[in-house]
Each structure stands twice: as C-alpha cells, then as structure tokens.
Design an enzyme around this catalytic site. Sequence first.
Site, PDB file in Angstrom:
ATOM      1  N   CYS B  42      -3.268  -9.724   2.525  1.00 14.01           N
ATOM      2  CA  CYS B  42      -2.990  -8.157   2.739  1.00 14.01           C
ATOM      3  C   CYS B  42      -4.020  -7.776   4.026  1.00 14.01           C
ATOM      4  O   CYS B  42      -3.615  -6.835   4.851  1.00 14.01           O
ATOM      5  CB  CYS B  42      -3.464  -7.219   1.840  1.00 14.01           C
ATOM      6  SG  CYS B  42      -2.696  -7.392   0.219  1.00 14.01           S
ATOM      7  N   ASP B  44      -7.047  -7.454   4.619  1.00 13.11           N
ATOM      8  CA  ASP B  44      -8.538  -7.102   4.171  1.00 13.11           C
ATOM      9  C   ASP B  44      -9.058  -7.481   3.179  1.00 13.11           C
ATOM     10  O   ASP B  44      -8.458  -7.474   2.011  1.00 13.11           O
ATOM     11  CB  ASP B  44      -8.551  -5.499   4.712  1.00 13.11           C
ATOM     12  CG  ASP B  44      -7.399  -4.946   4.356  1.00 13.11           C
ATOM     13  OD1 ASP B  44      -6.786  -5.126   3.273  1.00 13.11           O
ATOM     14  OD2 ASP B  44      -7.187  -3.922   5.133  1.00 13.11           O
ATOM     15  N   CYS B  68      -9.587  -5.396   9.635  1.00 21.20           N
ATOM     16  CA  CYS B  68      -9.421  -4.680  11.246  1.00 21.20           C
ATOM     17  C   CYS B  68     -10.850  -3.766  11.570  1.00 21.20           C
ATOM     18  O   CYS B  68     -11.609  -3.742  10.524  1.00 21.20           O
ATOM     19  CB  CYS B  68      -8.339  -3.644  11.166  1.00 21.20           C
ATOM     20  SG  CYS B  68      -8.511  -2.352  10.337  1.00 21.20           S
ATOM     21  N   CYS B 111      -8.140   1.793   4.764  1.00 21.55           N
ATOM     22  CA  CYS B 111      -9.259   1.063   5.035  1.00 21.55           C
ATOM     23  C   CYS B 111     -10.425   1.858   4.333  1.00 21.55           C
ATOM     24  O   CYS B 111     -11.434   1.273   3.861  1.00 21.55           O
ATOM     25  CB  CYS B 111      -9.743   0.953   6.561  1.00 21.55           C
ATOM     26  SG  CYS B 111      -8.724  -0.026   7.491  1.00 21.55           S
TER      27      CYS B 111
END
Lengths: 417, 142
Positions: B42, B44, B68, B111
């Site tokens: 995915c 992350d 990221c 995130c």
Amino acid sequence: MISPKNQLPNPIYLDNAATTRCDPCVVEAMLPYFTEFFGNAGSRNHQFGWKAEDGIEVARDQAAKLVGAQPKEIIFTSGSTESNNLAIKGAAEIYAKAGAGQTGRGHIITAAHEHKAVLDPVRRLMREGFDATFIQPPADGVITAEMVAAAMRPDTILVSIMWVNNELGTINEVPKIGRLCHEREVIFHTDATQWVGKMPTNVETDQIDLLSWSGHKIYGPKGVGALYVRRRKPRVRLEALQDGGGQERGMRSGTQNVSGIVGFGKACELCAQTMDGEGTRLLALRTKLESELVKRIEVTVVNGHPIKRVPNISNISFGFVEGESLMMGVREIACSSGSACTSASLEPSYVLKSLGVGDDLAHSSLRLSLGRWTTEADIDAAIDMIERAVNHLRKLSPLYDLHKEGIDLSKIVWQSH
Amino acid sequence: MAYSTKVIDHYENPRNVGSFGTSTEVAKRSDIGIGIVGAPECGDVMQLQIRVSDQGIIQDAKFKCFGCGSAIASSSLATEWIKGKSVDEALTIRNTQIVEELSLPPVKIHCSVLAEDSIRSAIEDWKRKATASTTVANCSTT
C-alpha cells in the site's frame, strides 16, 4: 502551503521523458510565425496564407526526413495522444470486419504496459464491438515479435505496440513486429514518442504503417505532434475523428497550429543532426548514474531490460524507501516516481506491476530521464543527493530493520488498510 | 505537491526515530507496546513502539515509517504528542488533530488515520501483554 524551501535554486531537471525544454533555436524559428507570418495556411489566395503554408511544408519535410517518410505521409496533430487516437480508432473503423453496432468487428493486439493514450482508445473500441488482447510483458518489459505472433488471430486487424516504454525506457522489437504484421497483412501502429528524435528511425526498413510522436519530447513546443500514415505498400486509410475544413488531407480538420508546426519541424531537424553524438553522451551519463547508485546503495534495482533501453531513461527501485518521500528528499531533482502517492489514483505504477515488480518495489521507484541539457555535474550531484536521501529514509524505515534482521518481508502478514 | 513547513520539518528532523530493540527482543517485553499498521504494497508501513510505566504512563515512544513525507510527519508528530500522556489520554488523539497541525491536504488524510491507528494498536498490544504478564504473576504466587 509552499515553503520557501520548496523554491530551490539550481534545480536539476531529470524528467525529460515527461517533457523537454524547448530548444532556443526552435523558439527562434517559431517567433516570426506569431507576428510576421501569421496567416492561415488555408488562405490560398494571398501571400499571408502562402507564407504560413510554406512554413508548414518545410516542417513536413523536416518531420518526414527524421523518420524516413515522404512529406505527404505526415499528418500534423496536437501530439502523440491525438496521433494514437487517430491511428487506432481511425484504422479500426476502416478495417473493421463488421459494421457499427455489431460485435466481432475485429481483433486488436496491444500490451498491458502501453501508455494510457493507447490503452484507453483500445478499451473504447472494445465497447464498440472490437476484441483486444493485452500482451502481458515479461519481467524485462520487452515485447517480442514471438509474443505478438502468439496473440495473432485470423481476425486481427491492428497491432499497436509502443517503440519505447515511457516509464522504463525499454525497447520493444519494432522492426521484427513490423515484419510480422506485414507478412500477416495486419496494420502496425507504434507510439514512438520516446524513440523518435533519439534513435534512428526509418519507417520503410522498420516496416511501420502508423507512427506517432510529439514535439515536446524532442525539444519542441507542446501541443503539436505528428502521425505518419503509410501511403504505399500498403496504402493505409484512416477514418478522420474530427470533421471540418479538411486540413491535413482530410484526416485532421482544423486550422493548423502554424507556429507550433514550424517549431516541431525545427525540433525534428535538430534531433536528426545531433542524434548520434547525443545518444553516446547520454548513454555514458546514464551508465554512470545507474552503476554508481547500484554500487553505493544496497537493494537497488534497475527496472526493465538491462541493455534494450533508450539511453536517456532510467527506472530504479530503492528497496525499503517510499518513492514520494524519496522525491521529497531530493527536492533539487525534478523526476518522477511509480509510487502511488505521486499519482491521483493512489495506485502504484501499472507499468511496473505488469512486469511483476512487487508492489513494494513499485512504490520505491524513481524514473530519472536525461536530456540535451543534462551535464555530468548534474549526474554527479544527483547520485550524491539520492544516496543521502535513501540513507536518511532507511534510518526511518521499519522495513529496512526487518531486512537487516534477515526477515523476509514477503512472508509477513501485513495489516492492510 | 507543496508540503507545509511543519511536514518538511518533521521529514528533515524526525522526532523519536528508532525502536527499543530488535523485533524479537521487544516482543518479549511486557512494558512495551508495538503497533505496526499499513502494508508495503500500500506504500506505507508505520511502526510505533511505546514504553509504558506500571501506572499506565507512556514514558517513551519511538517510531519508524516507510511512507510518504506526510506519513513520516504524522508518525513523528504522534510520538511527540503521546510522550508523557497516560494511555487513556493518548487514545483520545484523533487523526483530524494531526491533519490540522500538519495542514495535510485531503489526499494525505489516510496518513493521519494510519498514525491514529498505530497509537491504538500499540496501546492494545501493551494492554494485552500487561494483562498476560499479570496473569502469569498471579499463577506463580498461588
């Protein structure tokens, strides 16, 4: 949102596969066509029109010479996307085995890692009664004539295989695929956006029927490109997509973008002149870039075939590091990533996935593409910056820790989200 | 993509990077809770480790993140916010607070969700281990 740190001095441009800086000689050639020779090339009865037409015909000649074609075989378009649409939809319509509204209209062969500007027109044709085969590329990304031969059917009417993959730089077996298509009397189109202008092209010996390319990838302006349409052995016919004034032999109606076409022609001429030396120079720079990065950073993989690639494109995965964060760490370098985070779809690169590159390595990839203004100093600086950024990110990476502990990441059951 | 200055700061100077030992070492320790959320495919993976006192206070926190810049910043910020808090207080942290603090754009909201999930997951792990060790202790005294 934009921090002053985002505005960096002396950025290094390594995204020439996305677009190139327009050569100043190209701009110079274009300028008179905005103000002095501003006529409509379709105005046949006065000198303003004649001047514009002359400019276009010089450009047609320059474009034809670059690919070994006759000037009459060149159709100016807005770029490769339009050229691909015109070639694929225009040929399918003419060579269809059944009329509109019916099924079984004919079979089209392309590859799963083509550009969207080929895949989407083919998918549209599938909704309109055509069949298609999307060849799955092997791990090295190279589509061979054997693969195309294996996909051929008695009702195959069109093969569209790009010359060079835009994300990987891999070179498909174009002359061989062309020969195969001509033996089977199937029309052969190639999206040559990343090939023409960089590598020698001859539509006769390479046996191509339809060939697309864009100005802005070869140091010309954006919004202009060309489609080569073979006129003899065989004479290829296309159904126009756009109706109107009948410009470009009726295949592309609309007042020509005279200044753009003039610039495109000039860009073609400059590429023809500089191609040999430039190819050698870029290959040396790219070899240095790749070998240094692989030497200095462990678990670094160059994606695609090791040799069968154009000299200016490099696609590299740095294990355990996510691509967008890596780009953030090398903000001085303008490049692309196959990471999902850099795409609107939040999916990693379908090109890398189609090669069987693991999703984790697809997320970890950078595409670095060199060009006419790339210097050795740029490459040296880029190598150092990438090395520093990867090391910084690996200190943060839980995956790198697991790797160092000798744990196989593929064996872990992750809590996906 | 334009990043906020706070995201860039956390990216360049991440707080509390690290772990309290190798994965096998920390797995055995009952004072440490580990939260690993996300998946490499995915793009992350966040790993949060917390060291918790007998009174349920988070004395220290360490993170590692594959993701990221916004994911790195979210997890770095999470460690700053939970240090010194009780586990119950830490559980009240919401991803929206992280979004606001880091000025994350809509595409980066996931995130912040991942950071909230990692806090939750680490605390659950600690609670599970703490309960298990208490049970063992009880058994040994009887």
